[in-house]
Design a protein around this motif. Structure first.
Motif, mmCIF file in Angstrom:
data_model
loop_
_atom_site.group_PDB
_atom_site.id
_atom_site.type_symbol
_atom_site.label_atom_id
_atom_site.label_comp_id
_atom_site.label_asym_id
_atom_site.label_seq_id
_atom_site.Cartn_x
_atom_site.Cartn_y
_atom_site.Cartn_z
ATOM 1 N N ALA A 1 -13.060 37.563 13.465
ATOM 2 C CA ALA A 1 -13.809 38.574 14.230
ATOM 3 C C ALA A 1 -14.679 37.936 15.312
ATOM 4 O O ALA A 1 -15.134 38.621 16.228
ATOM 5 C CB ALA A 1 -14.688 39.398 13.295
ATOM 6 N N ASP A 2 -14.897 36.624 15.228
ATOM 7 C CA ASP A 2 -15.748 35.917 16.190
ATOM 8 C C ASP A 2 -14.955 35.442 17.399
ATOM 9 O O ASP A 2 -13.760 35.173 17.308
ATOM 10 C CB ASP A 2 -16.413 34.700 15.530
ATOM 11 C CG ASP A 2 -17.376 35.092 14.440
ATOM 12 O OD1 ASP A 2 -18.233 35.949 14.696
ATOM 13 O OD2 ASP A 2 -17.278 34.529 13.330
ATOM 14 N N ARG A 3 -15.653 35.354 18.518
ATOM 15 C CA ARG A 3 -15.089 34.758 19.735
ATOM 16 C C ARG A 3 -15.923 33.537 20.080
ATOM 17 O O ARG A 3 -17.139 33.525 19.878
ATOM 18 C CB ARG A 3 -15.134 35.744 20.906
ATOM 19 C CG ARG A 3 -14.222 36.956 20.759
ATOM 20 C CD ARG A 3 -12.736 36.617 20.625
ATOM 21 N NE ARG A 3 -12.204 35.767 21.650
ATOM 22 C CZ ARG A 3 -11.575 36.168 22.759
ATOM 23 N NH1 ARG A 3 -11.399 37.449 22.963
ATOM 24 N NH2 ARG A 3 -11.120 35.300 23.631
ATOM 25 N N LEU A 4 -15.280 32.505 20.595
ATOM 26 C CA LEU A 4 -15.959 31.273 20.978
ATOM 27 C C LEU A 4 -15.814 31.059 22.477
ATOM 28 O O LEU A 4 -14.732 31.245 23.030
ATOM 29 C CB LEU A 4 -15.350 30.080 20.229
ATOM 30 C CG LEU A 4 -15.402 30.152 18.701
ATOM 31 C CD1 LEU A 4 -14.624 29.003 18.090
ATOM 32 C CD2 LEU A 4 -16.840 30.156 18.217
ATOM 33 N N ASP A 5 -16.909 30.645 23.108
ATOM 34 C CA ASP A 5 -16.910 30.409 24.551
ATOM 35 C C ASP A 5 -17.853 29.241 24.851
ATOM 36 O O ASP A 5 -19.035 29.291 24.485
ATOM 37 C CB ASP A 5 -17.371 31.668 25.276
ATOM 38 C CG ASP A 5 -17.331 31.543 26.790
ATOM 39 O OD1 ASP A 5 -16.925 30.481 27.308
ATOM 40 O OD2 ASP A 5 -17.703 32.513 27.467
ATOM 41 N N ALA A 6 -17.332 28.234 25.519
ATOM 42 C CA ALA A 6 -18.121 27.032 25.827
ATOM 43 C C ALA A 6 -19.297 27.335 26.741
ATOM 44 O O ALA A 6 -20.261 26.565 26.768
ATOM 45 C CB ALA A 6 -17.222 25.966 26.449
ATOM 46 N N ASP A 7 -19.237 28.429 27.492
ATOM 47 C CA ASP A 7 -20.333 28.770 28.406
ATOM 48 C C ASP A 7 -21.431 29.592 27.739
ATOM 49 O O ASP A 7 -22.548 29.658 28.260
ATOM 50 C CB ASP A 7 -19.800 29.538 29.619
ATOM 51 C CG ASP A 7 -18.918 28.669 30.497
ATOM 52 O OD1 ASP A 7 -19.185 27.455 30.608
ATOM 53 O OD2 ASP A 7 -17.949 29.212 31.062
ATOM 54 N N THR A 8 -21.119 30.232 26.614
ATOM 55 C CA THR A 8 -22.114 31.146 26.044
ATOM 56 C C THR A 8 -22.568 30.820 24.630
ATOM 57 O O THR A 8 -23.744 30.896 24.337
ATOM 58 C CB THR A 8 -21.594 32.597 26.058
ATOM 59 O OG1 THR A 8 -20.386 32.665 25.300
ATOM 60 C CG2 THR A 8 -21.365 33.089 27.473
ATOM 61 N N ASN A 9 -21.646 30.470 23.730
ATOM 62 C CA ASN A 9 -22.069 30.330 22.345
ATOM 63 C C ASN A 9 -21.634 29.039 21.643
ATOM 64 O O ASN A 9 -21.657 28.964 20.420
ATOM 65 C CB ASN A 9 -21.639 31.553 21.519
ATOM 66 C CG ASN A 9 -20.140 31.737 21.457
ATOM 67 O OD1 ASN A 9 -19.382 30.937 21.989
ATOM 68 N ND2 ASN A 9 -19.707 32.796 20.803
ATOM 69 N N VAL A 10 -21.225 28.044 22.418
ATOM 70 C CA VAL A 10 -20.887 26.730 21.860
ATOM 71 C C VAL A 10 -21.708 25.689 22.605
ATOM 72 O O VAL A 10 -21.793 25.718 23.841
ATOM 73 C CB VAL A 10 -19.366 26.436 21.995
ATOM 74 C CG1 VAL A 10 -19.049 25.014 21.578
ATOM 75 C CG2 VAL A 10 -18.562 27.431 21.176
ATOM 76 N N ASP A 11 -22.333 24.782 21.858
ATOM 77 C CA ASP A 11 -23.184 23.760 22.452
ATOM 78 C C ASP A 11 -22.384 22.804 23.335
ATOM 79 O O ASP A 11 -21.288 22.379 22.971
ATOM 80 C CB ASP A 11 -23.880 22.938 21.359
ATOM 81 C CG ASP A 11 -24.839 23.773 20.536
ATOM 82 O OD1 ASP A 11 -25.304 24.811 21.035
ATOM 83 O OD2 ASP A 11 -25.125 23.368 19.389
ATOM 84 N N ALA A 12 -22.967 22.458 24.469
ATOM 85 C CA ALA A 12 -22.374 21.483 25.382
ATOM 86 C C ALA A 12 -22.720 20.075 24.904
ATOM 87 O O ALA A 12 -23.671 19.878 24.153
ATOM 88 C CB ALA A 12 -22.912 21.697 26.789
ATOM 89 N N ILE A 13 -21.923 19.108 25.347
ATOM 90 C CA ILE A 13 -22.210 17.698 25.086
ATOM 91 C C ILE A 13 -22.067 16.966 26.413
ATOM 92 O O ILE A 13 -21.000 17.002 27.034
ATOM 93 C CB ILE A 13 -21.234 17.082 24.065
ATOM 94 C CG1 ILE A 13 -21.305 17.806 22.726
ATOM 95 C CG2 ILE A 13 -21.539 15.591 23.876
ATOM 96 C CD1 ILE A 13 -20.276 17.329 21.712
ATOM 97 N N SER A 14 -23.123 16.313 26.848
ATOM 98 C CA SER A 14 -23.087 15.552 28.094
ATOM 99 C C SER A 14 -22.026 14.450 27.984
ATOM 100 O O SER A 14 -22.000 13.696 27.009
ATOM 101 C CB SER A 14 -24.460 14.933 28.354
ATOM 102 O OG SER A 14 -24.434 14.192 29.546
ATOM 103 N N GLY A 15 -21.148 14.380 28.959
ATOM 104 C CA GLY A 15 -20.099 13.364 28.960
ATOM 105 C C GLY A 15 -18.846 13.774 28.213
ATOM 106 O O GLY A 15 -17.895 13.009 28.137
ATOM 107 N N ALA A 16 -18.853 14.960 27.628
ATOM 108 C CA ALA A 16 -17.689 15.426 26.868
ATOM 109 C C ALA A 16 -17.305 16.842 27.262
ATOM 110 O O ALA A 16 -16.738 17.591 26.466
ATOM 111 C CB ALA A 16 -17.981 15.352 25.380
#
Length: 178
Positions: free
Chosen positions: A136-151
């Protein structure tokens, strides 16, 4: 008494060995190691989940009996294991996701990362944000997933892949395949 002991040895040793041969070499060993850590002392059986050909075209992520397995203890399904590949900058990396019987993510792991940079996506700290996610969940790198500098590339790729997996599992669930 001897027969009971030897049958237990066969079950504890043979089932993991049979499973290791269904997934090629180094990857199979890593999967077995992770499942052993996740479920210590538990004898599990993995069987590829057959996906009807008619549903294959509807799935955002390719799922088949060679990368999606039902995990069972005796005759009861206790969870599912997915093995995937996702692209990084110049190579693919291998990962696994373990679902419980209710299709909630209980474990994720980057098994083989082939790049010099971006390997931080394999950290337990970053991967734990996916625990408890369901179809039921959606994942989005811009909104609800933590970024990692250099990755950035690997984070986006892993996020897209996991989102596609959750959407695919939702379709399979709706069609009563799971």
């Amino acid at each position: 008494m001897k027969r009971v002991v030897s049958m237990s040895v066969v079950v504890c040793v043979l089932i993991p060995l049979l499973y290791a041969f269904s997934i090629p070499g180094k990857l199979g060993k890593k999967v077995n190691k992770e499942l052993g850590k996740l479920y210590p002392g538990v004898t599990y059986n993995l069987a590829g989940v057959e996906i009807p050909a008619a549903l294959q075209a509807d799935l955002p992520l390719t799922i088949s009996s060679t990368n999606f397995f039902a995990m069972s203890d005796q005759d009861q399904t206790t969870g599912y294991v997915f093995l995937g590949k996702a692209p990084s900058k110049t190579a693919d990396f291998d990962y696994m996701v373990v679902f419980d019987a209710d299709l909630s993510i209980v474990h994720s792991k980057v098994l083989i990362y082939r790049e010099e940079y971006g390997g931080e996506i394999g950290s337990k700290r970053w991967l734990k944000q996916f625990l408890g996610k369901t179809p039921a969940d959606r994942l989005d790198a811009d909104t609800n997933v933590d970024a990692i500098s250099g990755a950035t590339i690997s984070v986006r790729s892993m996020t897209r892949s996991l989102d596609g997996l959750l959407q695919s599992v939702k379709i399979l669930q709706e069609n009563k395949v799971l």
